[in-house]
Design a protein around this motif. Structure first.
Motif, PDB file in Angstrom:
ATOM      1  N   GLY A   1      35.487  45.491  45.626  1.00 52.18           N
ATOM      2  CA  GLY A   1      35.568  44.409  44.646  1.00 52.18           C
ATOM      3  C   GLY A   1      34.328  44.288  43.787  1.00 52.18           C
ATOM      4  O   GLY A   1      34.416  43.994  42.592  1.00 52.18           O
ATOM      5  N   THR A   2      33.146  44.512  44.376  1.00 54.02           N
ATOM      6  CA  THR A   2      31.907  44.389  43.598  1.00 54.02           C
ATOM      7  C   THR A   2      31.843  45.448  42.505  1.00 54.02           C
ATOM      8  O   THR A   2      31.408  45.164  41.387  1.00 54.02           O
ATOM      9  CB  THR A   2      30.674  44.510  44.513  1.00 54.02           C
ATOM     10  OG1 THR A   2      30.781  45.718  45.276  1.00 54.02           O
ATOM     11  CG2 THR A   2      30.566  43.324  45.455  1.00 54.02           C
TER      12      THR A   2
ATOM     13  N   ARG B   1      32.374  46.783  36.769  1.00 58.04           N
ATOM     14  CA  ARG B   1      32.970  47.580  35.692  1.00 58.04           C
ATOM     15  C   ARG B   1      33.655  46.690  34.656  1.00 58.04           C
ATOM     16  O   ARG B   1      33.586  46.948  33.460  1.00 58.04           O
ATOM     17  CB  ARG B   1      33.971  48.584  36.259  1.00 58.04           C
ATOM     18  CG  ARG B   1      33.318  49.745  36.972  1.00 58.04           C
ATOM     19  CD  ARG B   1      34.356  50.722  37.458  1.00 58.04           C
ATOM     20  NE  ARG B   1      33.749  51.777  38.243  1.00 58.04           N
ATOM     21  CZ  ARG B   1      34.438  52.709  38.878  1.00 58.04           C
ATOM     22  NH1 ARG B   1      35.762  52.713  38.819  1.00 58.04           N
ATOM     23  NH2 ARG B   1      33.828  53.631  39.586  1.00 58.04           N
ATOM     24  N   ILE B   2      34.332  45.660  35.124  1.00 57.23           N
ATOM     25  CA  ILE B   2      34.981  44.725  34.192  1.00 57.23           C
ATOM     26  C   ILE B   2      33.934  44.053  33.314  1.00 57.23           C
ATOM     27  O   ILE B   2      34.111  43.925  32.102  1.00 57.23           O
ATOM     28  CB  ILE B   2      35.830  43.680  34.951  1.00 57.23           C
ATOM     29  CG1 ILE B   2      37.054  44.358  35.565  1.00 57.23           C
ATOM     30  CG2 ILE B   2      36.252  42.533  34.029  1.00 57.23           C
ATOM     31  CD1 ILE B   2      37.838  43.483  36.523  1.00 57.23           C
ATOM     32  N   TYR B   3      32.826  43.642  33.911  1.00 57.29           N
ATOM     33  CA  TYR B   3      31.755  42.996  33.147  1.00 57.29           C
ATOM     34  C   TYR B   3      31.208  43.955  32.082  1.00 57.29           C
ATOM     35  O   TYR B   3      31.060  43.590  30.922  1.00 57.29           O
ATOM     36  CB  TYR B   3      30.632  42.533  34.077  1.00 57.29           C
ATOM     37  CG  TYR B   3      29.430  42.013  33.333  1.00 57.29           C
ATOM     38  CD1 TYR B   3      29.456  40.754  32.745  1.00 57.29           C
ATOM     39  CD2 TYR B   3      28.288  42.798  33.175  1.00 57.29           C
ATOM     40  CE1 TYR B   3      28.363  40.277  32.038  1.00 57.29           C
ATOM     41  CE2 TYR B   3      27.200  42.331  32.476  1.00 57.29           C
ATOM     42  CZ  TYR B   3      27.237  41.067  31.912  1.00 57.29           C
ATOM     43  OH  TYR B   3      26.163  40.606  31.200  1.00 57.29           O
ATOM     44  N   ARG B   4      30.915  45.190  32.495  1.00 62.28           N
ATOM     45  CA  ARG B   4      30.385  46.173  31.541  1.00 62.28           C
ATOM     46  C   ARG B   4      31.398  46.487  30.437  1.00 62.28           C
ATOM     47  O   ARG B   4      31.027  46.646  29.276  1.00 62.28           O
ATOM     48  CB  ARG B   4      29.987  47.456  32.268  1.00 62.28           C
ATOM     49  CG  ARG B   4      28.744  47.294  33.103  1.00 62.28           C
ATOM     50  CD  ARG B   4      28.249  48.645  33.610  1.00 62.28           C
ATOM     51  NE  ARG B   4      27.407  48.456  34.758  1.00 62.28           N
ATOM     52  CZ  ARG B   4      27.675  48.893  35.982  1.00 62.28           C
ATOM     53  NH1 ARG B   4      28.761  49.592  36.209  1.00 62.28           N
ATOM     54  NH2 ARG B   4      26.864  48.650  36.976  1.00 62.28           N
ATOM     55  N   THR B   5      32.660  46.564  30.817  1.00 57.91           N
ATOM     56  CA  THR B   5      33.713  46.814  29.828  1.00 57.91           C
ATOM     57  C   THR B   5      33.786  45.666  28.836  1.00 57.91           C
ATOM     58  O   THR B   5      33.877  45.877  27.621  1.00 57.91           O
ATOM     59  CB  THR B   5      35.075  46.991  30.532  1.00 57.91           C
ATOM     60  OG1 THR B   5      34.965  48.048  31.487  1.00 57.91           O
ATOM     61  CG2 THR B   5      36.169  47.321  29.530  1.00 57.91           C
ATOM     62  N   ARG B   6      33.724  44.445  29.323  1.00 55.49           N
ATOM     63  CA  ARG B   6      33.772  43.255  28.458  1.00 55.49           C
ATOM     64  C   ARG B   6      32.584  43.251  27.488  1.00 55.49           C
ATOM     65  O   ARG B   6      32.747  43.005  26.292  1.00 55.49           O
ATOM     66  CB  ARG B   6      33.769  41.988  29.311  1.00 55.49           C
ATOM     67  CG  ARG B   6      33.834  40.718  28.480  1.00 55.49           C
ATOM     68  CD  ARG B   6      33.866  39.469  29.337  1.00 55.49           C
ATOM     69  NE  ARG B   6      35.221  39.283  29.819  1.00 55.49           N
ATOM     70  CZ  ARG B   6      35.552  39.069  31.074  1.00 55.49           C
ATOM     71  NH1 ARG B   6      34.629  38.999  31.998  1.00 55.49           N
ATOM     72  NH2 ARG B   6      36.801  38.895  31.431  1.00 55.49           N
ATOM     73  N   VAL B   7      31.388  43.553  27.990  1.00 52.38           N
ATOM     74  CA  VAL B   7      30.192  43.593  27.144  1.00 52.38           C
ATOM     75  C   VAL B   7      30.352  44.668  26.076  1.00 52.38           C
ATOM     76  O   VAL B   7      30.051  44.443  24.894  1.00 52.38           O
ATOM     77  CB  VAL B   7      28.913  43.835  27.992  1.00 52.38           C
ATOM     78  CG1 VAL B   7      27.727  44.166  27.129  1.00 52.38           C
ATOM     79  CG2 VAL B   7      28.624  42.624  28.866  1.00 52.38           C
ATOM     80  N   CYS B   8      30.849  45.830  26.477  1.00 56.24           N
ATOM     81  CA  CYS B   8      31.045  46.929  25.535  1.00 56.24           C
ATOM     82  C   CYS B   8      32.063  46.546  24.459  1.00 56.24           C
ATOM     83  O   CYS B   8      31.832  46.781  23.275  1.00 56.24           O
ATOM     84  CB  CYS B   8      31.499  48.176  26.285  1.00 56.24           C
ATOM     85  SG  CYS B   8      31.722  49.616  25.236  1.00 56.24           S
ATOM     86  N   LEU B   9      33.176  45.934  24.861  1.00 56.14           N
ATOM     87  CA  LEU B   9      34.199  45.514  23.895  1.00 56.14           C
ATOM     88  C   LEU B   9      33.657  44.463  22.930  1.00 56.14           C
ATOM     89  O   LEU B   9      33.931  44.512  21.727  1.00 56.14           O
ATOM     90  CB  LEU B   9      35.435  44.970  24.612  1.00 56.14           C
ATOM     91  CG  LEU B   9      36.366  46.008  25.230  1.00 56.14           C
ATOM     92  CD1 LEU B   9      37.435  45.336  26.071  1.00 56.14           C
ATOM     93  CD2 LEU B   9      36.994  46.875  24.164  1.00 56.14           C
ATOM     94  N   LYS B  10      32.877  43.521  23.430  1.00 53.25           N
ATOM     95  CA  LYS B  10      32.301  42.494  22.558  1.00 53.25           C
ATOM     96  C   LYS B  10      31.366  43.123  21.532  1.00 53.25           C
ATOM     97  O   LYS B  10      31.346  42.736  20.369  1.00 53.25           O
ATOM     98  CB  LYS B  10      31.550  41.437  23.371  1.00 53.25           C
ATOM     99  CG  LYS B  10      32.449  40.429  24.013  1.00 53.25           C
ATOM    100  CD  LYS B  10      31.653  39.380  24.753  1.00 53.25           C
ATOM    101  CE  LYS B  10      32.559  38.364  25.398  1.00 53.25           C
ATOM    102  NZ  LYS B  10      31.830  37.342  26.129  1.00 53.25           N
TER     103      LYS B  10
END
Length: 180
Positions: free
Chosen positions: A156-157, A162-171
């Motif tokens: 889960g960690t 990965r979700i956090y990094r993906t979100r930052v990249c998309l933003k």
């Protein structure tokens, strides 16, 4: 007696109007052919038991599709049917656009939504492989973190990171006009 007859006719008309549409959507959600009728029937039963029969057509259609999506996910979980995740830009855009077309009624909203989906999927296709995977599973397919962890066999960690990094990249790529 007349009230029951009127209600029965209303139920039949709702069923007749939306069952073909729900079958097509269930098929795009990868519900197995042998389960299609059951999922559609369960959708109508859930709607008839819990929601008003006199809602507007748009509201009825939206709620039926929402229930269908949940029933489809339940069916796939129950039967252990998990398809491979498609990272192709066209597949993700087509699935999201298909569902959006049935809920949004303003043609301008549909056009803008399709353009946004195409732009987002275009940007996703240029991301690092593990971020691309997260973007498709979490943002487009809207799987939960435990589902993603099980599917990818990761802790889960790692998934949340990965979700956090993906979100930052998309933003960063899409700018402040897009919310992730």
């Amino acid at each position: 007696m007349s009230i029951l007859k009127d209600e029965n006719m209303l139920l039949q008309s709702i069923y007749g109007e939306y069952q073909g549409l729900l079958r097509r959507i269930a098929k795009t959600l990868h519900v197995p052919d042998m389960e299609l009728d059951d999922v559609v029937q369960e959708t109508f039963i859930a709607y008839f038991e819990n929601y008003s029969l006199t809602w507007t057509d748009t509201r009825k259609k939206g709620m039926l599709i929402k229930i269908l999506k949940s029933k489809s996910i339940d069916c796939l979980r129950k039967n252990g049917h998990y398809e491979k995740v498609s990272l192709s830009q066209e597949d993700a855009a087509n699935e999201v656009a298909l569902l959006a077309n049935y809920v949004i009624t303003d043609p301008l909203d549909v056009i803008l939504e399709e353009e946004a989906v195409l732009m987002i999927t275009s940007e996703i296709s240029t991301m690092r492989e593990e971020w691309k995977e997260m973007a498709v599973l979490y943002f487009l397919k809207q799987l939960t973190i435990p589902e993603i962890c099980e599917l990818l066999e990761i802790p889960g960690t790692v998934c949340r990171s990965r979700i956090y990094r993906t979100r930052v990249c998309l933003k960063k790529i899409l700018g402040p006009g897009f919310e992730t």
